[in-house]
Design an enzyme around this catalytic site. Structure first.
Site, PDB file in Angstrom:
ATOM      1  N   GLU A  33       0.546  10.511  -3.289  1.00 28.24           N
ATOM      2  CA  GLU A  33       0.948   9.847  -2.151  1.00 28.24           C
ATOM      3  C   GLU A  33       0.249   9.994  -0.864  1.00 28.24           C
ATOM      4  O   GLU A  33       0.166  11.221  -0.595  1.00 28.24           O
ATOM      5  CB  GLU A  33       2.479   9.964  -2.111  1.00 28.24           C
ATOM      6  CG  GLU A  33       3.289   8.635  -1.552  1.00 28.24           C
ATOM      7  CD  GLU A  33       3.322   7.604  -2.761  1.00 28.24           C
ATOM      8  OE1 GLU A  33       2.375   6.737  -2.665  1.00 28.24           O
ATOM      9  OE2 GLU A  33       3.948   7.951  -3.737  1.00 28.24           O
ATOM     10  N   GLY A 122      10.281  -4.270   0.640  1.00 23.82           N
ATOM     11  CA  GLY A 122      10.483  -3.330   1.301  1.00 23.82           C
ATOM     12  C   GLY A 122      10.917  -2.181   0.669  1.00 23.82           C
ATOM     13  O   GLY A 122      11.681  -1.267   1.228  1.00 23.82           O
ATOM     14  N   ALA A 123      10.665  -2.104  -0.758  1.00 23.40           N
ATOM     15  CA  ALA A 123      10.920  -1.063  -1.635  1.00 23.40           C
ATOM     16  C   ALA A 123       9.921   0.041  -1.924  1.00 23.40           C
ATOM     17  O   ALA A 123      10.219   0.834  -2.575  1.00 23.40           O
ATOM     18  CB  ALA A 123      11.746  -1.521  -2.969  1.00 23.40           C
ATOM     19  N   LEU A 125       7.141  -0.738  -3.473  1.00 15.97           N
ATOM     20  CA  LEU A 125       6.818  -1.225  -4.679  1.00 15.97           C
ATOM     21  C   LEU A 125       5.629  -2.053  -4.676  1.00 15.97           C
ATOM     22  O   LEU A 125       5.306  -2.741  -5.743  1.00 15.97           O
ATOM     23  CB  LEU A 125       8.028  -1.606  -5.710  1.00 15.97           C
ATOM     24  CG  LEU A 125       9.002  -0.855  -6.004  1.00 15.97           C
ATOM     25  CD1 LEU A 125      10.290  -1.486  -6.594  1.00 15.97           C
ATOM     26  CD2 LEU A 125       8.597   0.524  -6.611  1.00 15.97           C
ATOM     27  N   SER A 126       5.059  -2.417  -3.512  1.00 15.81           N
ATOM     28  CA  SER A 126       3.826  -2.941  -3.094  1.00 15.81           C
ATOM     29  C   SER A 126       4.261  -4.456  -3.542  1.00 15.81           C
ATOM     30  O   SER A 126       3.027  -5.282  -4.158  1.00 15.81           O
ATOM     31  CB  SER A 126       2.756  -2.555  -4.214  1.00 15.81           C
ATOM     32  OG  SER A 126       2.352  -1.109  -3.910  1.00 15.81           O
ATOM     33  N   SER A 127       5.028  -4.959  -2.956  1.00 17.36           N
ATOM     34  CA  SER A 127       5.449  -6.738  -2.920  1.00 17.36           C
ATOM     35  C   SER A 127       4.150  -7.356  -2.203  1.00 17.36           C
ATOM     36  O   SER A 127       3.921  -8.448  -2.700  1.00 17.36           O
ATOM     37  CB  SER A 127       6.649  -6.914  -2.339  1.00 17.36           C
ATOM     38  OG  SER A 127       6.735  -6.388  -1.412  1.00 17.36           O
ATOM     39  N   GLU A 160      -5.309  -6.790   3.863  1.00 18.68           N
ATOM     40  CA  GLU A 160      -4.126  -6.028   4.392  1.00 18.68           C
ATOM     41  C   GLU A 160      -4.666  -5.222   5.445  1.00 18.68           C
ATOM     42  O   GLU A 160      -4.180  -5.188   6.518  1.00 18.68           O
ATOM     43  CB  GLU A 160      -3.566  -5.145   3.167  1.00 18.68           C
ATOM     44  CG  GLU A 160      -2.503  -4.298   3.674  1.00 18.68           C
ATOM     45  CD  GLU A 160      -1.069  -4.582   3.279  1.00 18.68           C
ATOM     46  OE1 GLU A 160      -0.151  -4.232   3.636  1.00 18.68           O
ATOM     47  OE2 GLU A 160      -1.262  -5.594   2.042  1.00 18.68           O
ATOM     48  N   ASP A 172      -2.539   0.194  -3.928  1.00 18.03           N
ATOM     49  CA  ASP A 172      -1.761  -0.632  -4.305  1.00 18.03           C
ATOM     50  C   ASP A 172      -2.338  -1.745  -4.932  1.00 18.03           C
ATOM     51  O   ASP A 172      -1.936  -2.262  -5.995  1.00 18.03           O
ATOM     52  CB  ASP A 172      -0.931  -1.130  -2.878  1.00 18.03           C
ATOM     53  CG  ASP A 172      -0.071   0.068  -2.356  1.00 18.03           C
ATOM     54  OD1 ASP A 172       0.158   1.156  -3.094  1.00 18.03           O
ATOM     55  OD2 ASP A 172       0.512  -0.045  -1.492  1.00 18.03           O
TER      56      ASP A 172
END
Length: 383
Positions: A33, A122-123, A125-127, A160, A172
């Site tokens: 991370e 928002g989790a 998890l790379s939405s 991004e 991601d």
């Protein structure tokens, strides 16, 4: 939603048939991370949860975007007018990819797009990466660009970084485009070389749970940028291209030369986290996935204490999961909320989930969303 329902929804919104349907997944990062923008190592898997897009090419330079999740009508944009900061909300992710493709010299035009995603937002998890990558893949096919998964992931990352304005690394997007089913991707983010490692936790009697706290704290993007800038400053002060270039045996001596505790803590996390990725790869390659547990827990402590990106809710999940018998647990993603992953023995899965849920109820928090993480296929055309 099935492919037929997705194309029916496209027809209802855009009045005609789609040219095709594509999907790109969210991801869970097992370990590694805040290392990707330090040229380091990461170990993600793609999730079964995907952003799916039904798309029809247009020749008039108009981009019409619709989301099943966002509510509201169609967002209509002129591709010639796309520029960083020009689009707000969810539409900036697919629009940013169209901008990035055109800026890179690819002769793409407009399109009608209907998006439907079951990647939790928002989790951590790379939405957003899933939205970007499914758009990139669809445009690659519709305009016959011939770009490979790495190129598409890097273009989505540029969208991004520049169009959306979030200074993320490439993990991601590359996880979304490059991961393989039943594999974890050991990625060197400097060389962009990847090794796909088999993941069969069930054969070892294990399960990986994703525990979405459903918490997302404000100012995360600004805090993310601050940490990236701090890492870059530390590398410059150490005379290194990136913190990836600081070897673990040299860490303590290097820390003593840095001017403040904040830079020392950031540096310590990145260097030790890269070492944790390598240890995780060794455990998986050696057929000992249970050895991932302590690695995950050590990674969380580093993110909490050195990188300062955890929060009360993710810390609570880790404490309760470990107390209920999890082999290891850590927050995953950029931090400031989001999700925790917990490695558990199959027979302990329900007990861990129940313990975390009860702790959230006792603290007056919204119940977490809990589901098993399965290593799924990266971005692909469905129809």
């Amino acid at each position: 939603m099935s492919d037929d329902l997705l194309t029916d929804a496209f027809t209802a919104v855009h009045h005609g048939a789609a040219d095709g349907v594509w999907a790109a997944p969210g991801r869970v990062n097992l370990i590694g991370e805040h290392t990707d923008y330090n040229d380091g190592f990461v170990l993600p898997i793609a999730l079964p949860h995907t952003a799916r897009a039904a798309v029809r090419r247009r020749e008039d330079g108009v981009l019409r975007l619709h989301s099943a999740q966002a509510g509201g009508g169609v967002v209509e944009l002129a591709v010639d007018a796309l520029a960083p900061g020009s689009v707000d909300g969810w539409a900036k992710y697919p629009a940013g990819v169209v901008w990035a493709l055109r800026e890179a010299g690819h002769p793409v035009g407009g399109a009608d797009i209907h998006l439907d995603s079951d990647v939790p937002t928002g989790a951590g998890l790379s939405s957003s990466a899933a939205l970007e990558c499914v758009t990139a893949l669809a445009f690659n096919d519709l305009w016959s660009l011939g770009l490979g998964p790495v190129d598409l992931g890097l273009l989505a990352q540029r969208a991004e970084n520049v169009f959306v304005g979030v200074p993320c690394g490439a993990m991601d997007q590359l996880a979304s485009t490059c991961c393989e089913a039943d594999r974890a991707m050991f990625l060197d983010t400097r060389t962009l070389t990847a090794r796909q490692l088999p993941v069969d936790l069930a054969a070892a009697g294990l399960r990986l749970l994703v525990i979405d706290t459903q918490v997302k704290h404000d100012l995360a993007d600004g805090a993310y940028a601050e940490r990236r800038a701090g890492c870059e400053k530390a590398a410059a002060l150490l005379g290194l291209p990136a913190l990836r270039d600081l070897a673990l045996p040299e860490l303590e001596a290097a820390l003593a030369t840095l001017p403040d505790d904040g830079l020392r803590a950031l540096t310590r996390h990145v260097v030790t986290e890269n070492a944790r990725v390598e240890a995780a790869v060794e455990a998986m390659a050696g057929g000992d996935p249970a050895a991932l547990g302590p690695i995950l827990t050590a990674g969380h402590a580093s993110l909490r204490d050195d990188f300062l990106v955890s929060c009360a809710e993710t810390d609570l999940v880790v404490v309760e999961a470990l107390a209920a018998g999890a082999l290891g647990a850590r927050m995953t993603g950029g931090g400031f909320g989001g999700s925790v992953i917990a490695l558990v023995a199959e027979q302990d899965s329900d007990r861990v989930a129940d313990a975390v849920t009860a702790a959230f109820a006792a603290a007056g928090l919204t119940a977490p969303r809990i589901f098993p993480a399965l290593a799924a296929q990266g971005a692909r055309r469905l129809a």
